[in-house]
Design an enzyme around this catalytic site. Structure first.
Site, PDB file in Angstrom:
ATOM      1  N   THR A 176       0.569  -0.962  -0.053  1.00 22.87           N
ATOM      2  CA  THR A 176       0.327  -0.009  -0.177  1.00 22.87           C
ATOM      3  C   THR A 176       1.305   1.408   0.026  1.00 22.87           C
ATOM      4  O   THR A 176       1.813   1.242   0.930  1.00 22.87           O
ATOM      5  CB  THR A 176      -0.950   0.115   0.975  1.00 22.87           C
ATOM      6  OG1 THR A 176      -1.653  -0.895   0.754  1.00 22.87           O
ATOM      7  CG2 THR A 176      -1.354   1.102   0.867  1.00 22.87           C
ATOM      8  N   LYS A 200      -7.524   1.379  -3.251  1.00 24.06           N
ATOM      9  CA  LYS A 200      -7.239   1.370  -1.950  1.00 24.06           C
ATOM     10  C   LYS A 200      -7.356   2.441  -0.739  1.00 24.06           C
ATOM     11  O   LYS A 200      -7.642   2.036  -0.135  1.00 24.06           O
ATOM     12  CB  LYS A 200      -5.635   0.585  -1.467  1.00 24.06           C
ATOM     13  CG  LYS A 200      -5.334   0.372  -0.078  1.00 24.06           C
ATOM     14  CD  LYS A 200      -5.895  -1.394   0.503  1.00 24.06           C
ATOM     15  CE  LYS A 200      -5.237  -1.302   1.459  1.00 24.06           C
ATOM     16  NZ  LYS A 200      -3.832  -1.673   1.770  1.00 24.06           N
ATOM     17  N   LYS A 251       0.250   5.876   8.659  1.00 28.00           N
ATOM     18  CA  LYS A 251       0.442   5.359   7.184  1.00 28.00           C
ATOM     19  C   LYS A 251      -0.357   5.877   5.665  1.00 28.00           C
ATOM     20  O   LYS A 251       0.374   6.638   5.241  1.00 28.00           O
ATOM     21  CB  LYS A 251       1.719   4.221   7.418  1.00 28.00           C
ATOM     22  CG  LYS A 251       2.964   4.726   5.596  1.00 28.00           C
ATOM     23  CD  LYS A 251       2.398   3.223   4.735  1.00 28.00           C
ATOM     24  CE  LYS A 251       1.471   2.394   4.071  1.00 28.00           C
ATOM     25  NZ  LYS A 251       2.306   0.965   3.739  1.00 28.00           N
TER      26      LYS A 251
END
Length: 293
Positions: free
Chosen positions: A98, A173, A241
């Site tokens: 990711t 995502k 994050k």
């Protein structure tokens, strides 16, 4: 014809994902920054632990990566010792990290110069999904490369789809993480209210989970949230994050994400409470703490 797949990065996700490829009969080579982890994997599965990326990607039909963040991707893909320089021309590169859409676009452009199709393919489903081969994969890249890569990714996927060109997987995502952030905060507040109202919280969940309030988070995390157990699942540090990536991209595309920005701050509170490695459902602990203060 035997398919050769290389897996770079053997964390809690990559380790079992590479294992599924080995169990499916592919010729698998692995590399990890800590070589002992690669050796451990090779003892558990049928495959080869390599000491360098160059050795790992030699002769590979597919190269999968699952590392930490943008800087880690640039490190393993670029430079004389990286994947792009050392993998064969025509190898399909698949990144399950990711990361930002920008780094996916950058790596896709660099790989294309060596005729290496690049697919950004972040996953959802967490460690449990990786171990059970039940991940959801969101892909960005060329149609023809995706068609070739799909049967390989199927070995650890429950669902996967091509969302568009390079960067589209990462942007999808981001949508996933934005939705989860709001859902977990909403569920935390609901359970906290039930506790404060002195209801039987388990019974409340049993009732409302049969209606419009039902969600994956409620089905899979409400029990551990009620019990105050968070040493499992997707860590708060990782979520922060990811939300940072979402908020940065939102600024670029001029999207307004007020709830996401607020929940990101709430996760910062959880980090300060010592919950950096707690599961993301630990947002409820923040409410419990403030109730007592």
């Amino acid at each position: 014809m035997t398919v050769t797949a290389t897996f770079i990065g053997l964390g809690v996700m990559g380790y079992p994902m590479a294992g599924h490829l080995a169990r499916a009969g592919l010729t698998v080579k692995v590399w990890n920054r800590t070589h002992a982890k690669a050796e451990q994997w090779a003892k558990e599965y049928s495959g080869t632990a390599c000491e360098t990326i160059a050795d790992a990607v030699q002769g590979a039909d597919f190269v999968m990566t699952c590392v930490g963040a943008d800087k880690d991707l640039i490190e393993v893909y670029e430079g004389d010792s990286g994947i792009i320089t050392n993998a064969p021309e025509g190898a399909i590169l698949i990144d399950h990290t990711t990361a930002s859409a920008g780094v996916a676009e950058r790596l896709s452009e660099a790989a294309s110069k060596r005729n290496q199709p690049f697919i950004d393919a972040p996953v959802s489903g967490g460690q449990q999904g990786a171990e059970n081969g039940q991940l959801t994969i969101m892909c960005g890249g060329p149609d023809t490369a995706y068609e070739k890569a799909q049967p390989v990714m199927d070995h650890y996927a429950r669902a996967l789809n091509l969302m568009g060109p390079a960067g589209s997987g990462q942007k999808t995502k981001m949508v996933n993480q934005i939705a989860i952030a709001g859902l977990v905060q909403g569920l935390s507040e609901a359970l906290h209210f039930a506790e404060q109202a002195e209801l039987d919280v388990s019974k409340v969940v049993d009732v409302i989970s049969k209606g419009a309030a039902q969600s994956w988070q409620m089905e899979n995390r409400s029990g551990t949230m009620i019990a105050g157990e968070f040493n499992h699942g997707f860590a708060v540090d990782w979520m922060r994050k990811d939300l940072g990536i979402c908020l940065e991209e939102a600024r670029k595309v001029r999207a307004s994400l007020p709830v996401t920005a607020l929940v990101d701050q709430f996760y910062g509170d959880v980090q300060e409470m010592g919950g950096r490695r707690w599961d993301t459902s630990s947002l409820i602990q923040r409410l419990r703490k403030f109730r007592k203060s």
